[in-house]
Design an enzyme around this catalytic site. Structure first.
Site, mmCIF file in Angstrom:
data_model
loop_
_atom_site.group_PDB
_atom_site.id
_atom_site.type_symbol
_atom_site.label_atom_id
_atom_site.label_comp_id
_atom_site.label_asym_id
_atom_site.label_seq_id
_atom_site.Cartn_x
_atom_site.Cartn_y
_atom_site.Cartn_z
ATOM 1 N N SER A 124 45.723 28.681 50.389
ATOM 2 C CA SER A 124 45.472 29.051 52.287
ATOM 3 C C SER A 124 45.439 27.741 53.430
ATOM 4 O O SER A 124 45.095 27.715 54.471
ATOM 5 C CB SER A 124 43.975 29.058 52.469
ATOM 6 O OG SER A 124 44.194 30.575 51.633
ATOM 7 N N HIS A 145 51.957 33.336 52.460
ATOM 8 C CA HIS A 145 49.958 33.332 52.891
ATOM 9 C C HIS A 145 49.993 34.456 52.729
ATOM 10 O O HIS A 145 50.082 35.073 54.008
ATOM 11 C CB HIS A 145 50.025 32.915 54.064
ATOM 12 C CG HIS A 145 48.086 32.039 53.638
ATOM 13 N ND1 HIS A 145 47.751 31.977 54.870
ATOM 14 C CD2 HIS A 145 47.900 32.574 52.801
ATOM 15 C CE1 HIS A 145 46.648 32.190 54.469
ATOM 16 N NE2 HIS A 145 46.111 32.344 54.116
ATOM 17 N N GLU A 157 51.909 35.688 56.282
ATOM 18 C CA GLU A 157 52.959 33.831 56.892
ATOM 19 C C GLU A 157 53.861 33.744 55.714
ATOM 20 O O GLU A 157 53.147 33.409 54.653
ATOM 21 C CB GLU A 157 51.423 33.043 57.330
ATOM 22 C CG GLU A 157 50.752 33.595 58.413
ATOM 23 C CD GLU A 157 49.643 32.751 58.768
ATOM 24 O OE1 GLU A 157 49.108 32.598 59.211
ATOM 25 O OE2 GLU A 157 48.637 31.650 57.804
ATOM 26 N N ASN A 196 44.153 31.435 59.934
ATOM 27 C CA ASN A 196 43.097 30.335 60.133
ATOM 28 C C ASN A 196 42.746 29.804 60.654
ATOM 29 O O ASN A 196 42.250 29.244 61.120
ATOM 30 C CB ASN A 196 43.220 29.863 58.622
ATOM 31 C CG ASN A 196 43.082 31.332 57.604
ATOM 32 O OD1 ASN A 196 42.322 32.408 57.615
ATOM 33 N ND2 ASN A 196 43.720 31.011 56.623
HETATM 34 N N1 LIG Z 1 40.756 35.299 47.789
HETATM 35 C C1 LIG Z 1 41.109 34.605 49.188
HETATM 36 O O1 LIG Z 1 40.259 35.369 50.642
HETATM 37 C C2 LIG Z 1 42.497 33.766 49.680
HETATM 38 C C3 LIG Z 1 43.333 34.278 50.576
HETATM 39 C C4 LIG Z 1 44.674 33.953 50.795
HETATM 40 C C5 LIG Z 1 44.898 33.083 50.000
HETATM 41 N N2 LIG Z 1 44.146 32.683 48.963
HETATM 42 C C6 LIG Z 1 44.997 31.410 48.404
HETATM 43 O O2 LIG Z 1 44.959 32.223 47.030
HETATM 44 C C7 LIG Z 1 44.673 31.214 45.803
HETATM 45 C C8 LIG Z 1 44.442 32.341 45.115
HETATM 46 O O3 LIG Z 1 42.755 32.205 45.172
HETATM 47 P P1 LIG Z 1 41.993 33.466 44.679
HETATM 48 O O4 LIG Z 1 41.385 34.081 45.583
HETATM 49 O O5 LIG Z 1 43.437 34.854 43.963
HETATM 50 O O6 LIG Z 1 41.401 32.649 42.974
HETATM 51 P P2 LIG Z 1 40.582 33.401 42.698
HETATM 52 O O7 LIG Z 1 39.744 32.958 41.482
HETATM 53 O O8 LIG Z 1 40.200 34.816 42.256
HETATM 54 O O9 LIG Z 1 42.096 33.926 41.047
HETATM 55 C C9 LIG Z 1 42.135 32.526 40.680
HETATM 56 C C10 LIG Z 1 43.617 33.244 39.080
HETATM 57 O O10 LIG Z 1 44.499 31.713 38.578
HETATM 58 C C11 LIG Z 1 43.841 31.833 37.725
HETATM 59 N N3 LIG Z 1 44.512 30.485 36.492
HETATM 60 C C12 LIG Z 1 43.932 29.252 37.568
HETATM 61 N N4 LIG Z 1 44.474 28.195 36.688
HETATM 62 C C13 LIG Z 1 45.637 29.035 36.029
HETATM 63 C C14 LIG Z 1 47.310 28.159 35.774
HETATM 64 N N5 LIG Z 1 47.156 26.700 35.953
HETATM 65 N N6 LIG Z 1 47.761 29.280 36.062
HETATM 66 C C15 LIG Z 1 47.669 30.550 35.954
HETATM 67 N N7 LIG Z 1 46.362 30.902 36.442
HETATM 68 C C16 LIG Z 1 45.120 30.221 36.701
HETATM 69 C C17 LIG Z 1 42.453 31.488 37.134
HETATM 70 O O11 LIG Z 1 42.351 31.949 35.957
HETATM 71 C C18 LIG Z 1 42.004 32.814 38.347
HETATM 72 O O12 LIG Z 1 42.409 33.745 37.650
HETATM 73 C C19 LIG Z 1 43.887 29.913 46.517
HETATM 74 O O13 LIG Z 1 45.112 29.071 46.936
HETATM 75 C C20 LIG Z 1 43.743 30.364 48.021
HETATM 76 O O14 LIG Z 1 43.631 29.047 48.841
HETATM 77 C C21 LIG Z 1 42.850 33.350 49.060
#
Ligand SMILES: NC(=O)c1ccc[n+]([C@@H]2O[C@H](COP(=O)([O-])OP(=O)(O)OC[C@H]3O[C@@H](n4cnc5c(N)ncnc54)[C@H](O)[C@@H]3O)[C@@H](O)[C@H]2O)c1
Length: 383
Positions: A124, A145, A157, A196
């Protein structure tokens, strides 16, 4: 290489975003390797995918046959990173927002994946160009994204990093279309990309209103609810988590302008671990569930058009930078938020003098340079 060469997708990270991104690709018929660091996290991601697919089958949005095919054939669980990417044509990374972790992961993937494999990050906030620089194939790295929840939100995106090739951008764009989502090209790797970024100034304004006690959160939320929004902006802050606002604002304050720093009220909440829904208390009390907003508290101490004005003003800054067009801004906002109208459509009928005066007034009232009208606003070049 074209979109027809993308057959197998690896999704790295099976959390909130990863499981949703995988589900969307599975529905579109892709073979998906879903990888997390531990079996229990992969299993949890798969449980969430199956629970969602069951609902979609019951609503006739996915056939039982396709669900069976996903279970028996298309979805491949995985805990080994190298194995996950070995047969992938496209990798989408959705691991935690920690630059060193992302770089380390991309480096391993770069060594293990075939030369043709395209790498996308769902970050993000982080610079895609910085993540790409660790690989030997920066021309094959881009941002994809998605918005949360990925299964519902239509926008993706498609972000061009410094060295992303036209071919990679086109494949990313076509992949989003094949996933029945709406792509918007982000032509430069700027902080916050489109959605964002253009929504960040309204958060600053909401912080100012809070800190200077112009109106109570409930009074503002009542105004927005009466306008038809399912949730008011302060309730949204609590719902998403004050920690998320805190980290997002800090990042924008460092990477764009110090004016984006979070206000004192939310900082105090963050420090007291009153983060909103997730801790049971934030701006509202969530201990008995969703707060009951008293719509009779709607106030005229706050004008909702101010939120639109500061965000639209920010949009003109990225348009001037060549990140995207005005139409892209509106397509992005509508499809990421579910709002019926885009920002630019909302200001189209406002005279530039009136809009500039409103922004000048906000800039001086709250001492925020970022609210000052841009040349595009002053010239009326948004009309
Ligand atoms: N949550 C949101 O609203 C949102 C929206 C858009 C983008 N994002 C982005 O998406 C990404 C993930 O966010 P999320 O909310 O899904 O987080 P999350 O914490 O729900 O999930 C992340 C997952 O990655 C796993 N993980 C950690 N290290 C790892 C590795 N080396 N290899 C594989 N898996 C691994 C964790 O165990 C976890 O299950 C981030 O970069 C975040 O900024 C989040």
């Amino acid at each position: 290489m074209t979109i027809d060469d993308i057959k197998t997708v690896a999704v790295i990270g099976a959390g909130d975003m990863g499981h949703g991104i995988a589900e969307v690709a599975l529905i579109a018929g892709y073979r998906v390797c879903l990888r997390d660091i531990r079996q229990q996290f992969v299993d949890r991601g798969i449980e969430r995918i199956f629970a969602s697919l069951e609902k979609l089958v019951s609503k006739n949005k996915v056939t039982q046959d396709h669900f069976d095919k996903i279970k028996n054939d298309l979805l491949i669980p995985c805990t080994d990173l190298e194995e996950a990417v070995r047969e992938a044509d496209l990798v989408i990374e959705a691991i935690p927002e920690i630059m060193d972790l992302k770089k380390e992961t991309f480096q391993i993937m770069d060594n293990a994946a075939p030369a043709h494999t395209i790498f996308a990050s769902n970050t993000s906030t982080m610079k895609i160009s910085e993540i790409a620089s660790i690989t030997s194939r920066p021309e094959k790295v881009l941002g994809l994204h998605y918005f949360n929840p990925a299964i519902l939100m239509k926008l993706v995106e498609v972000i061009r990093a410094d060295k992303t090739s036209d071919e990679t951008m086109q494949i990313g764009y076509d992949f989003v279309v094949k996933n029945n989502k709406i792509p918007v090209r982000v032509k430069k790797d700027v902080p916050g990309f489109i959605v964002n970024r253009v929504q960040a100034p309204s958060s600053v304004l909401l912080n100012c209103i809070l800190d200077e006690k112009i109106a109570e959160p409930e009074e503002v939320d009542a105004v927005m609810r009466k306008l038809g929004m399912p949730m008011g902006p302060y309730e949204i802050i609590d719902f998403t988590g004050i920690d998320i606002s805190y980290h997002g604002s800090t990042y924008f304050a460092q990477s764009i302008h110090p004016d984006f720093a979070i206000g004192k009220t939310l900082t105090a909440k963050f420090q007291a671990n009153e983060l909103g829904k997730k801790t049971g208390k934030g701006l509202y009390d969530w201990s008995q569930g969703r707060p009951d907003i008293d719509l009779s508290k709607a106030t005229d101490k706050f004008d909702p058009m101010d939120l639109v004005a500061v965000n639209a003003n920010e949009a003109t800054k990225i348009v001037a930078q060549g990140v995207c067009s005005f139409d892209d801004v509106d397509t992005a906002i509508i499809n990421a938020t579910g709002n019926p109208m885009g920002l630019i459509a909302l200001i189209k009928n406002i005279e530039p003098e009136a809009l500039s005066a409103r922004l000048e007034n906000l800039a001086s009232k709250f001492n925020r340079e970022i609210f000052k009208p841009t040349q595009i606003i002053k010239d009326g070049a948004y009309r």
